[in-house]
Design an enzyme around this catalytic site. Structure first.
Site, short mmCIF file in Angstrom:
data_model
loop_
_atom_site.label_atom_id
_atom_site.label_comp_id
_atom_site.label_asym_id
_atom_site.label_seq_id
_atom_site.Cartn_x
_atom_site.Cartn_y
_atom_site.Cartn_z
N LYS A 183 -13.88 -1.02 7.24
CA LYS A 183 -13.25 -0.45 8.45
C LYS A 183 -11.93 0.19 7.99
CE LYS A 183 -10.49 -0.77 11.38
NZ LYS A 183 -9.48 0.28 11.61
N SER A 191 -0.33 -4.60 7.32
CA SER A 191 0.97 -5.19 7.66
C SER A 191 0.87 -6.72 7.71
CB SER A 191 1.42 -4.68 9.02
OG SER A 191 0.49 -5.09 10.00
N THR A 192 2.01 -7.36 7.59
CA THR A 192 2.04 -8.83 7.66
C THR A 192 1.61 -9.30 9.05
OG1 THR A 192 3.71 -8.93 5.94
CG2 THR A 192 3.58 -10.83 7.41
N GLU A 251 -3.32 -8.54 1.37
CA GLU A 251 -2.26 -7.80 0.65
C GLU A 251 -1.38 -7.19 1.73
OE1 GLU A 251 -2.00 -7.83 -2.47
OE2 GLU A 251 -3.98 -8.39 -3.18
N CYS A 299 3.73 -0.07 -0.13
CA CYS A 299 4.02 -1.50 0.07
C CYS A 299 5.06 -1.99 -0.94
CB CYS A 299 2.74 -2.31 -0.05
SG CYS A 299 1.86 -2.00 -1.59
N GLU A 338 10.60 -4.44 6.63
CA GLU A 338 9.89 -3.36 5.94
C GLU A 338 9.94 -2.11 6.81
OE1 GLU A 338 5.54 -3.38 5.71
OE2 GLU A 338 5.71 -2.79 3.61
#
Ligand code: NAD
Length: 500
Positions: A191, A245-246, A267, A302, A403
Site C-alpha cells: 500500500k 511517521s512515528t 522505520e 528521515c 521532526e
C-alpha cells in the site's frame, strides 16, 4: 546551454500514460467502489493522474489472493534458483525502466530528477539485486545436543507480508520493503502513500514481466486510514513492514495487538544530530557536506541531519559557511530540469506545516541566517519552500525537538564532546547521527555513546547494502537493506528428532 537536452525529462513526462489501476492477483482492475484519488504535481498544482483508490474490500481481495498463492506454494516452494533468476530479472527491469520510474516519482512528489538518477533508481536496483543474490546465502542451524536426538532449526517464510510506504522516496522505500519480503518467499501486498502510487504500480507490472507468479506481489493504492488500516488489521497478514511517521507507526502496533498479533517492523521519523568539533581540518568542506545532509531531497529525509551541533568557538563562522553553501546550491526550481537541486515539498498541507515551524522558530527567538520563504517561483498552486537555517538554537525549542521533514536546519552551539553527546541524545528520536572531527578517539567515543541506529564519521548518509538501516527510540525498530532484513522476513521452526 543545450536546451534540447534540458527538456528531455519533460518530453518523457508528456508521453507517459501511467497504469492507474490496482494490481490484485496478477490483474489490473478498478477499485471495488470505483473511487479514484487525484495525484497532484506539487511543482505545478496540476493533476498527474486519477488513481484507483482501494478500500477495505480491495485490500481483503489482495490479501486473500496473496494467502491463496502462499498456500499453493507457487513462490515459497519454487526452486530457489528460479526465484533468484526472477528477482534478478526484476532488478534489471527496474534499471531498464529507470527513466519512467524517475519521472513518475518526480511528477508526484517533486524530487529533483537528478536525485532520482543518482540515488533512488540505482538504490532500488541495487536493493533488489542484493536481496535476490542473498536468497540462498542464509541458513538455519543444527545445534549440538545429546546423542539420542537431532535438533535442527529452519528459517521459513512468514506467509503474507503487508508493506506500507511513505512518499519521500516512493520507489526506493517500496523496494526496501518488498525486496526482502519476496526474497524470503513471502507473498506481498503493498500500500503506497496517497501522494505517490504510480511507481509502485509500475513495480507490480515489472514483477509479472520478470516471470513472477500472479498474486505474489499485489499493489493497492488507497488512503492510509482506510486501505492502510485494513492491511494492518488483516487476519491474513503475518507481518506489517511499515515506513512512515512515528504517529502512524504507533498505530501499526495497535492494529497488530487488536487483531492477530502480526509482527511489526517500523522505520519511523528522526531528528538527527550532526556533531562538529572545532578541530575539523577543512571547515568549509564540512559545512558543504552538512548542507547536503540537511537540504537534499528538500529535507524530506528521515535521516536529514537537521540538528547541527557546533562547538561554540566556531559557531558563528560555521553558520556563515553552511548558509553560504546552501544559498549557492539549494535554489528551488523545476524538478524535471536536470540542473535543479531542490524541488517543491510534497503537497500544500505539508508546505503549510513546514512554514509554521519556521514561524515558530522566529517566535521562540532563534536567529534566522537563511531564507525559508515560499520562494520566488511559488505560484499559488506550487509547494516550494526555500532552505531555512537558524543559528543559536536551544535544543529545547520546537524546531530542535520535532521532526519538520522539510528544508529547515537548527544550529546549536555545544561546549565539547560530553556536552555534544548530551544534547544529541536529548531527543525522543534515535535514527542517525554524524560526527565531524580529526580526533580519532573522540569520534569513536561519541559513536559509542550516541543513542541511535546509525552513525557516520566524517561523512553523512553514505554506505552500502551491508548497512542495517533503522533507528532506536521513537525512530522505530526495523532494519532495512541488509541481510537482517531478509532474516526478519522469515520465522524459525525448531525440529527435534528422537533418534533412540
Ligand atoms: P505517514 O506516516 O503519514 O504515512 C506513511 C504511510 O502510512 C502511507 O502509506 C500512509 O497512507 C499510511 N497511513 C497513514 N495513516 C494510516 C493509518 N491510520 N493506518 C494505516 N496506514 C496509514 O508518513 P509520510 O508522511 O508518508 O512519510 C513521512 C514520514 O516517514 C516521516 O516521519 C519520515 O521520517 C518517515 N520515514 C522514515 C524512514 C526510515 O527509514 N526511518 C524513511 C523514510 C521516511
Amino acid at each position: 546551454m543545450d536546451t534540447t537536452a534540458d527538456r528531455r525529462w519533460h518530453r518523457i513526462a508528456e508521453a507517459l500514460r501511467p497504469e492507474t489501476r490496482l494490481l490484485i492477483d496478477g490483474q489490473f482492475r478498478a477499485a471495488a467502489d470505483g473511487q479514484t484519488l487525484a495525484s497532484v504535481n506539487p511543482a505545478t498544482g496540476t493533476v498527474v493522474a486519477n488513481i484507483a483508490c482501494g478500500n477495505a474490500a480491495d485490500i481483503e481481495a489482495a490479501c486473500d489472493a496473496a494467502a491463496k498463492r502462499f498456500r499453493q506454494g507457487v513462490w515459497s516452494r519454487m526452486r530457489l534458483r528460479q526465484r533468484v533468476d526472477i528477482l534478478t530479472r526484476f532488478s534489471e527491469l527496474i534499471a531498464e525502466n529507470g527513466a519512467v520510474l524517475a519521472v513518475l516519482d518526480t511528477l508526484e512528489m517533486g524530487k529533483p530528477i537528478a536525485e532520482m538518477g543518482a540515488i533512488d533508481v540505482p538504490g532500488a536496483v541495487l536493493t533488489m539485486r542484493f536481496l535476490a543474490e542473498s536468497i540462498d546465502k542464509i541458513a538455519g542451524s543444527a545445534p549440538v545436543t545429546n546423542s539420542d536426538a537431532l535438533h535442527y532449526i529452519l528459517r521459513q517464510p512468514l506467509g503474507v507480508v503487508g508493506c506500507i510506504t511513505p512518499w519521500n522516496y516512493p520507489l526506493m522505500m517500496a523496494v526496501w520493503k518488498v525486496a526482502p519480503a519476496l526474497a524470503a518467499g513471502n507473498c506481498v501486498v503493498l500500500k503506497p502513500a496517497e501522494d505517490t502510487s504510480l511507481s509502485a504500480l509500475v513495480l507490480g507490472r515489472l514483477f509479472l514481466e520478470a516471470g513472477g507468479p500472479d498474486g505474489v506481489f499485489n499493489v493497492v493504492p488507497g488512503r492510509g486510514a482506510v486501505a492502510g488500516q485494513a492491511l494492518a488489521r488483516s487476519m491474513h497478514v503475518e507481518k506489517i513492514a511499515f515506513t512512515g511517521s512515528t504517529a502512524i507507526g504507533r498505530q501499526m502496533y495497535r492494529y497488530a495487538a487488536d487483531t492477530n498479533l502480526k509482527a511489526v517492523s517500523a522505520e519511523l521519523g528522526g531528528k538527527s544530530p550532526q556533531i562538529v568539533l572545532a578541530d575539523v581540518e577543512d571547515l568549509s568542506s564540512v559545512a558543504e557536506k552538512i548542507a547536503d545532509g540537511l537540504f537534499g531531497n528538500q529535507g524530506e529525509v528521515c535521516s536529514a541531519g537537521s540538528r547541527i551541533l557546533v562547538e561554540r568557538s566556531i559557531h558563528d563562522e560555521f553558520c556563515d559557511l553552511v548558509a553560504g553553501h546552501a544559498a549557492r546550491k539549494y535554489r528551488p526550481g523545476d524538478p524535471l530540469d536536470p540542473e535543479t537541486t531542490m524541488g517543491p515539498l510534497v503537497n500544500k498541507t505539508h508546505q503549510g506545516r513546514v512554514l509554521d515551524y519556521i514561524d515558530s522558530a522566529r517566535k521562540e527567538g532563534a536567529t534566522q541566517v537563511l531564507g525559508g520563504d515560499t520562494a520566488d517561483r511559488a505560484a499559488e498552486a506550487a509547494c516550494f519552500v526555500a532552505p531555512a537555517l537558524f543559528a543559536g538554537v536551544d535544543n529545547r525549542m520546537k524546531i530542535a525537538q520535532e521532526e519538520i521533514f522539510g528544508p529547515v536546519g537548527a544550529i546549536i552551539p555545544h561546549d565539547g564532546v560530553d556536552d555534544a553527546v548530551r544534547i544529541a541524545n536529548d531527543s525522543p528520536y534515535g535514527l542517525a547521527a554524524g560526527v565531524w572531527t580529526s580526533n580519532l578517539s573522540a569520534a569513536h567515543r561519541i559513536a559509542r555513546d550516541l543513542e541511535c541506529g546509525m552513525v557516520w564519521i566524517n561523512g553523512y548518509m553514505n554506505g552500502d547494502m551491508s548497512q542495517p538501516w533503522g533507528g532506536w527510540k521513537l525512530s522505530g525498530h526495523g532494519r532495512d537493506k541488509c541481510l537482517q532484513a531478509l532474516i526478519d522476513n522469515t520465522q524459525s521452526k525448531s525440529v527435534w528428532v528422537t533418534l533412540d
